[in-house]
Design a protein around this motif. Structure first.
Motif, PDB file in Angstrom:
ATOM      1  N   VAL A 136       0.848  -1.196   0.000  1.00  0.00           N
ATOM      2  CA  VAL A 136       0.000   0.000   0.000  1.00  0.00           C
ATOM      3  C   VAL A 136       0.882   1.244   0.000  1.00  0.00           C
ATOM      4  CG1 VAL A 136      -1.761   1.282   1.307  1.00  0.00           C
ATOM      5  CG2 VAL A 136      -1.757  -1.227   1.335  1.00  0.00           C
ATOM      6  N   ARG A 137       0.553   2.201  -0.877  1.00  0.00           N
ATOM      7  CA  ARG A 137       1.228   3.497  -0.852  1.00  0.00           C
ATOM      8  C   ARG A 137       0.163   4.574  -0.697  1.00  0.00           C
ATOM      9  NH1 ARG A 137       6.517   2.566  -2.075  1.00  0.00           N
ATOM     10  NH2 ARG A 137       7.020   4.764  -1.896  1.00  0.00           N
ATOM     11  N   LEU A 138       0.460   5.589   0.112  1.00  0.00           N
ATOM     12  CA  LEU A 138      -0.499   6.682   0.346  1.00  0.00           C
ATOM     13  C   LEU A 138       0.214   8.014   0.088  1.00  0.00           C
ATOM     14  CD1 LEU A 138      -2.149   5.258   3.608  1.00  0.00           C
ATOM     15  CD2 LEU A 138      -3.167   5.339   1.326  1.00  0.00           C
ATOM     16  N   PRO A 139       0.401   8.357  -1.204  1.00  0.00           N
ATOM     17  CA  PRO A 139       1.125   9.584  -1.533  1.00  0.00           C
ATOM     18  C   PRO A 139       0.438  10.806  -0.942  1.00  0.00           C
ATOM     19  CG  PRO A 139       0.471   8.365  -3.525  1.00  0.00           C
ATOM     20  CD  PRO A 139      -0.091   7.629  -2.356  1.00  0.00           C
ATOM     21  N   GLY A 140       1.230  11.672  -0.348  1.00  0.00           N
ATOM     22  CA  GLY A 140       0.674  12.881   0.260  1.00  0.00           C
ATOM     23  C   GLY A 140      -0.078  12.601   1.543  1.00  0.00           C
ATOM     24  N   GLY A 141       0.069  11.385   2.077  1.00  0.00           N
ATOM     25  CA  GLY A 141      -0.665  10.993   3.276  1.00  0.00           C
ATOM     26  C   GLY A 141      -0.084  11.568   4.558  1.00  0.00           C
ATOM     27  N   GLU A 142      -0.618  11.080   5.666  1.00  0.00           N
ATOM     28  CA  GLU A 142      -0.200  11.581   6.975  1.00  0.00           C
ATOM     29  C   GLU A 142       0.884  10.661   7.542  1.00  0.00           C
ATOM     30  OE1 GLU A 142      -3.419  12.040   9.731  1.00  0.00           O
ATOM     31  OE2 GLU A 142      -2.133  13.054  11.176  1.00  0.00           O
ATOM     32  N   PRO A 143       2.102  11.189   7.734  1.00  0.00           N
ATOM     33  CA  PRO A 143       3.206  10.363   8.236  1.00  0.00           C
ATOM     34  C   PRO A 143       2.907   9.803   9.630  1.00  0.00           C
ATOM     35  CG  PRO A 143       4.021  12.423   7.331  1.00  0.00           C
ATOM     36  CD  PRO A 143       2.533  12.563   7.435  1.00  0.00           C
ATOM     37  N   CYS A 144       3.398   8.580   9.876  1.00  0.00           N
ATOM     38  CA  CYS A 144       3.062   7.916  11.146  1.00  0.00           C
ATOM     39  C   CYS A 144       3.726   8.577  12.351  1.00  0.00           C
ATOM     40  CB  CYS A 144       3.389   6.434  11.086  1.00  0.00           C
ATOM     41  SG  CYS A 144       5.135   6.050  10.891  1.00  0.00           S
ATOM     42  N   PHE A 145       4.951   9.100  12.163  1.00  0.00           N
ATOM     43  CA  PHE A 145       5.660   9.754  13.269  1.00  0.00           C
ATOM     44  C   PHE A 145       6.184  11.109  12.790  1.00  0.00           C
ATOM     45  CE2 PHE A 145       7.514   5.243  14.108  1.00  0.00           C
ATOM     46  CZ  PHE A 145       6.370   4.845  14.789  1.00  0.00           C
ATOM     47  N   PRO A 146       6.405  12.046  13.700  1.00  0.00           N
ATOM     48  CA  PRO A 146       7.153  13.251  13.331  1.00  0.00           C
ATOM     49  C   PRO A 146       8.528  12.808  12.793  1.00  0.00           C
ATOM     50  CG  PRO A 146       6.189  13.461  15.538  1.00  0.00           C
ATOM     51  CD  PRO A 146       5.980  12.045  15.120  1.00  0.00           C
ATOM     52  N   GLY A 147       8.959  13.401  11.682  1.00  0.00           N
ATOM     53  CA  GLY A 147      10.263  13.033  11.115  1.00  0.00           C
ATOM     54  C   GLY A 147      10.155  12.121   9.908  1.00  0.00           C
ATOM     55  N   VAL A 148       8.968  11.496   9.683  1.00  0.00           N
ATOM     56  CA  VAL A 148       8.694  10.718   8.467  1.00  0.00           C
ATOM     57  C   VAL A 148       8.060  11.699   7.465  1.00  0.00           C
ATOM     58  CG1 VAL A 148       7.280   8.830   7.519  1.00  0.00           C
ATOM     59  CG2 VAL A 148       8.303   8.599   9.813  1.00  0.00           C
ATOM     60  N   PRO A 149       8.414  11.688   6.166  1.00  0.00           N
ATOM     61  CA  PRO A 149       9.190  10.681   5.440  1.00  0.00           C
ATOM     62  C   PRO A 149      10.688  10.991   5.300  1.00  0.00           C
ATOM     63  CG  PRO A 149       8.099  12.112   3.872  1.00  0.00           C
ATOM     64  CD  PRO A 149       7.732  12.617   5.242  1.00  0.00           C
TER      65      PRO A 149
END
Ligand code: NAP
Length: 185
Positions: A136-149
């Protein structure tokens, strides 16, 4: 506080997202095996902690004791919408204070998001359970942690003193797995 075990849980896309560009967790990121794993973990937890938009909405959810982060209150307040929940603003009360308030001073606390809440506990997890959906790819999505991507979720966990344990397959058809990242320092 030493008596409390702190575990984190998230499922992320291949690009490290926990939600799509609308800040919603899409159906593509929902898998039966991961759901069962997460449900079992939450059923065993003594307390659940999450931000205002990360209620897990499972059949057992109304029975679970929980802390909901919000800036709409100064420190600690009952949740008018849920007798099992307490609202918490960390700017006004420590984690120790809110745990005392809800009467949980031993056992397991499950941290279930969103990203800022995960970030707050990064130096405190005993184990972070990182589920991954590599197809699964979610371009422009919400990163799981601060500092991602800029950094991968794995790099962030490692930078905070955790190391990967044995990966377990949750949904073989979609290569979905979970890896426990356990604190070593
Ligand atoms: N894939 C997964 O495993 C997973 C895991 C968790 C969440 N999700 C999804 O990701 C999305 C997360 O939404 P979200 O980014 O809005 O995150 P969230 O943390 O659920 O909600 C954000 C809200 O929580 C409160 N909050 C967060 N940090 C706070 C802090 N340090 N101090 C005080 N209040 C704080 C604020 O509430 P107020 O606005 O009331 O001040 C903030 O607006 C949802 O769609 C959720 O379903 C997915």
């Amino acid at each position: 506080m030493v008596a409390l075990r702190i575990d984190g849980y998230v499922i992320v896309s291949a690009d490290g997202m926990l939600a799509n560009a609308d800040r919603v967790m899409p159906i593509e990121l929902k898998f039966e095996g991961d759901k069962q794993f997460f449900t079992t973990a939450l059923d065993r937890a003594d307390l659940i902690v999450h931000g205002r938009h990360s209620y897990e909405d499972q059949p057992n959810s109304p029975r679970r004791k929980r802390i909901v982060l919000t800036r709409t209150i100064d420190a600690i307040a009952p949740d008018p919408a849920n007798p099992k929940a307490v609202l918490w603003n960390p700017a006004g009360a420590t984690f120790e204070a809110i745990c005392d308030f809800v009467g949980v001073v031993s056992g397991t606390v499950a941290i279930i998001g969103g990203p800022d809440v995960f970030g707050m506990f990064m130096d405190r997890y005993d184990t972070f359970w990182l589920s991954q959906a590599p197809r699964v790819r979610l371009p422009g999505g919400e990163p799981c942690f601060p500092g991602v991507p800029q950094h991968s979720p794995q790099d962030i966990l490692a930078a905070h003193g955790m190391r990967a344990g044995e990966t377990q397959i949750l949904d073989a058809a979609d290569d979905v797995s979970v890896t426990p990242w356990r604190r070593v320092v």
